[in-house]
Design a protein around this motif. Structure first.
Motif, PDB file in Angstrom:
ATOM      1  N   ILE A 171       0.854  -1.190   0.000  1.00  0.00           N
ATOM      2  CA  ILE A 171       0.000   0.000   0.000  1.00  0.00           C
ATOM      3  C   ILE A 171       0.891   1.241   0.000  1.00  0.00           C
ATOM      4  CG2 ILE A 171      -1.768   1.286   1.247  1.00  0.00           C
ATOM      5  CD1 ILE A 171      -2.751  -1.350   2.387  1.00  0.00           C
ATOM      6  N   ILE A 172       0.691   2.100  -0.982  1.00  0.00           N
ATOM      7  CA  ILE A 172       1.517   3.297  -1.159  1.00  0.00           C
ATOM      8  C   ILE A 172       0.773   4.497  -0.577  1.00  0.00           C
ATOM      9  CG2 ILE A 172       2.670   4.775  -2.832  1.00  0.00           C
ATOM     10  CD1 ILE A 172       2.557   2.321  -4.759  1.00  0.00           C
ATOM     11  N   ALA A 173       1.433   5.229   0.318  1.00  0.00           N
ATOM     12  CA  ALA A 173       0.850   6.438   0.904  1.00  0.00           C
ATOM     13  C   ALA A 173       1.508   7.656   0.260  1.00  0.00           C
ATOM     14  CB  ALA A 173       1.052   6.451   2.409  1.00  0.00           C
ATOM     15  N   VAL A 174       0.691   8.509  -0.331  1.00  0.00           N
ATOM     16  CA  VAL A 174       1.170   9.747  -0.954  1.00  0.00           C
ATOM     17  C   VAL A 174       0.652  10.908  -0.116  1.00  0.00           C
ATOM     18  CG1 VAL A 174       1.193  11.154  -3.040  1.00  0.00           C
ATOM     19  CG2 VAL A 174       1.105   8.657  -3.222  1.00  0.00           C
ATOM     20  N   GLN A 226      -4.047   7.049  -0.712  1.00  0.00           N
ATOM     21  CA  GLN A 226      -3.460   5.711  -0.694  1.00  0.00           C
ATOM     22  C   GLN A 226      -3.638   5.043  -2.051  1.00  0.00           C
ATOM     23  OE1 GLN A 226      -5.373   3.845   2.717  1.00  0.00           O
ATOM     24  NE2 GLN A 226      -3.540   4.200   3.939  1.00  0.00           N
ATOM     25  N   VAL A 227      -2.593   4.319  -2.469  1.00  0.00           N
ATOM     26  CA  VAL A 227      -2.589   3.636  -3.762  1.00  0.00           C
ATOM     27  C   VAL A 227      -2.265   2.167  -3.522  1.00  0.00           C
ATOM     28  CG1 VAL A 227      -1.540   3.511  -6.055  1.00  0.00           C
ATOM     29  CG2 VAL A 227      -1.796   5.733  -4.915  1.00  0.00           C
ATOM     30  N   PHE A 228      -3.075   1.273  -4.098  1.00  0.00           N
ATOM     31  CA  PHE A 228      -2.771  -0.156  -3.996  1.00  0.00           C
ATOM     32  C   PHE A 228      -3.322  -0.877  -5.219  1.00  0.00           C
ATOM     33  CE2 PHE A 228      -6.839   0.497  -1.958  1.00  0.00           C
ATOM     34  CZ  PHE A 228      -7.623  -0.564  -2.380  1.00  0.00           C
ATOM     35  N   GLN A 229      -2.749  -2.032  -5.501  1.00  0.00           N
ATOM     36  CA  GLN A 229      -3.126  -2.786  -6.695  1.00  0.00           C
ATOM     37  C   GLN A 229      -4.234  -3.778  -6.374  1.00  0.00           C
ATOM     38  OE1 GLN A 229       0.035  -4.954  -8.651  1.00  0.00           O
ATOM     39  NE2 GLN A 229      -0.886  -4.618 -10.641  1.00  0.00           N
ATOM     40  N   LYS A 271      -5.813   1.185  -7.591  1.00  0.00           N
ATOM     41  CA  LYS A 271      -6.884   1.976  -6.993  1.00  0.00           C
ATOM     42  C   LYS A 271      -6.293   3.088  -6.133  1.00  0.00           C
ATOM     43  CE  LYS A 271     -11.276   1.482  -4.545  1.00  0.00           C
ATOM     44  NZ  LYS A 271     -12.214   0.526  -3.896  1.00  0.00           N
ATOM     45  N   VAL A 272      -6.878   4.278  -6.231  1.00  0.00           N
ATOM     46  CA  VAL A 272      -6.456   5.429  -5.429  1.00  0.00           C
ATOM     47  C   VAL A 272      -7.608   5.807  -4.504  1.00  0.00           C
ATOM     48  CG1 VAL A 272      -5.548   7.776  -5.467  1.00  0.00           C
ATOM     49  CG2 VAL A 272      -5.076   6.231  -7.386  1.00  0.00           C
ATOM     50  N   ALA A 308      -2.483  10.599  -7.578  1.00  0.00           N
ATOM     51  CA  ALA A 308      -2.512  10.807  -6.130  1.00  0.00           C
ATOM     52  C   ALA A 308      -1.732  12.059  -5.736  1.00  0.00           C
ATOM     53  CB  ALA A 308      -1.946   9.576  -5.422  1.00  0.00           C
ATOM     54  N   GLU A 309      -0.598  12.286  -6.398  1.00  0.00           N
ATOM     55  CA  GLU A 309       0.204  13.479  -6.095  1.00  0.00           C
ATOM     56  C   GLU A 309      -0.574  14.757  -6.407  1.00  0.00           C
ATOM     57  OE1 GLU A 309       3.627  12.394  -8.515  1.00  0.00           O
ATOM     58  OE2 GLU A 309       4.855  12.408  -6.702  1.00  0.00           O
ATOM     59  N   LEU A 310      -1.222  14.779  -7.549  1.00  0.00           N
ATOM     60  CA  LEU A 310      -2.011  15.957  -7.920  1.00  0.00           C
ATOM     61  C   LEU A 310      -3.184  16.152  -6.962  1.00  0.00           C
ATOM     62  CD1 LEU A 310      -2.079  15.500 -11.810  1.00  0.00           C
ATOM     63  CD2 LEU A 310      -0.747  17.175 -10.502  1.00  0.00           C
TER      64      LEU A 310
END
Length: 419
Positions: A14-17, A25-28, A35-36, A59-61
């Protein structure tokens, strides 16, 4: 003060931006898409992207826009008191989630003026009497309910719900959310690979089993769907099942007889009588009527369909096994003599390992022996309805899944192996 951007990824993928105070949060997902998730105006929102980099870029934007929108508002003493009270009422839960639920409930019941009345009706219905039980405690009860009657199902549940309990076992069952369970079901495999759709569905089936029981035991509201029901299964392409060739089965039979004789009953039964693996483990020598030439599987043995069936014993099976079933297990366990079984519980794994060790197959296809039996019976010219009766399937399933073109001669050769 300059805002800082950060991108981190935990062990579950799980990626936290983050940017300032905004987080996404971004995950596959199991289908390969990304999915964001983020919160905006107090509500959970999400979108899906085809590629990881596109998801992170979005997610950054998004977090930059969210942080800019928050600005630098001043908080009054009254605002601070209100926020403190809201956090106290929310407890361990997110205050935003609590407000979302309150707002949604008020809209459903026609406005705030009807809220107290709705709560009273809810209490009167008995739905409010949900026991506050942790996932670990509920899972322990589920496993205890199976006892020793279905070790394969217990093992499957341990791999999914048991693993969940190692990290989140103290979480209350009634606090499980669809989003939380979805992230867990879509987690990467131990080797880092993305979970395939079939893996996703198998994991989801475990949650449905667990949460269905939880609702029955009043750990989840009786009239409410749980995440195992609201989450969608992934679409899985229906392919033609893989089967053994006559040459492969002949070679593997010789290897089993030589190197894994305790697994012989399992191998012969699976290849030339076609029961499901779990059915074989429930079978006993008493079910074999050698004189009349059939094996009788009781409804208890065939508990997936709960229907008794009789399967003819082919001549090659009679020849290979010598017209009798020898119990391969040790006769005494813990000082007690036990009833003979058809095979050991690890017989299937032993045969699979043997086939891969000697290069007969590179990867062991699921239910390959049962699929071989069905395919070669059809090749012999038996009707779909007859084969469905023998193997405990529906005729529709036979028609849909077993369309492999085989010659009648191939079917006959299959049932001549070992003669």
């Amino acid at each position: 003060m300059k805002r800082k951007k950060a991108i981190t990824e935990n062990e579950k993928g799980i990626i936290a931006v983050t940017f300032g105070t905004a987080v996404a949060q971004v995950f596959q997902r199991g289908n390969g898409y990304w999915k964001v998730n983020w919160r905006e105006a107090g509500k959970s929102k999400s979108t899906t992207k085809a590629k990881r980099e596109k998801a992170i870029e979005f997610a950054e934007l998004k977090v930059r826009a969210l942080d800019a929108g928050q600005g630098g508002m001043m908080m009054t003493t009254a605002d601070h008191a209100l926020l403190t009270r809201l956090k106290a009422v929310s407890g361990d839960r997110s205050p935003f989630a609590v407000l979302d639920e309150l707002e949604s409930a008020a809209q459903k019941y026609g406005g705030w003026q009807f809220f107290s009345r709705a709560v009273s009706h809810y209490e009167a219905s008995g739905l409010a009497k949900v026991e506050l039980v942790t996932v670990q405690k509920g899972f322990d009860r589920l496993i205890d309910s199976y006892g020793k009657r279905d070790p394969e199902t217990v093992e499957t549940l341990e791999k999914e719900i048991g693993l969940f309990c190692k990290t989140y076992g103290d979480l209350l069952i009634c606090d499980l959310t669809e989003e939380f369970v979805e992230r867990w079901v879509n987690r990467r495999k131990l080797n880092g690979e993305v979970a395939a759709p079939r893996t996703h569905n198998n994991r989801l089936d475990c949650w449905r089993t667990f949460l269905n029981k939880a609702r029955k035991w009043n750990y989840w509201p009786q009239g409410e769907k749980h995440p195992g029901e609201t989450l969608e299964r992934e679409r899985v392409a229906q392919g033609i099942p893989e089967i053994f060739t006559v040459e492969q089965a002949t070679a593997l039979l010789k290897l089993v007889q030589k190197e894994e004789p305790k697994a012989l009953n399992y191998f012969v039964t699976a290849c030339w009588l076609g029961p499901r693996p779990k059915e074989i483990l429930r079978m006993t020598p008493e079910m074999w009527d050698w004189e009349r030439g059939y094996v009788g599987l009781s409804a208890k043995v065939a508990n997936k369909v709960l229907r008794q069936r009789f399967v003819p014993i082919p001549d090659n099976v009679r020849k290979i096994l010598g017209g009798k079933i020898e119990d391969p297990r040790d006769k005494v366990f813990y000082g007690k003599r036990v009833r003979g079984a058809l095979c050991t519980t690890k017989a299937g794994d032993e045969i699979s390992a043997l086939a891969r060790k000697h290069g007969i197959v590179e990867n062991w296809p699921a239910d390959v022996m049962r699929h071989s039996y069905i395919s070669y019976r059809l090749a012999q010219g038996h009707s779909r309805s007859q084969v469905a009766e023998w193997c405990g399937n529906s005729e529709a399933e036979i028609r849909q899944s077993y369309r492999r073109p085989l010659m009648k001669e191939e079917g006959d050769k299959w049932f001549q192996i070992g003669l």
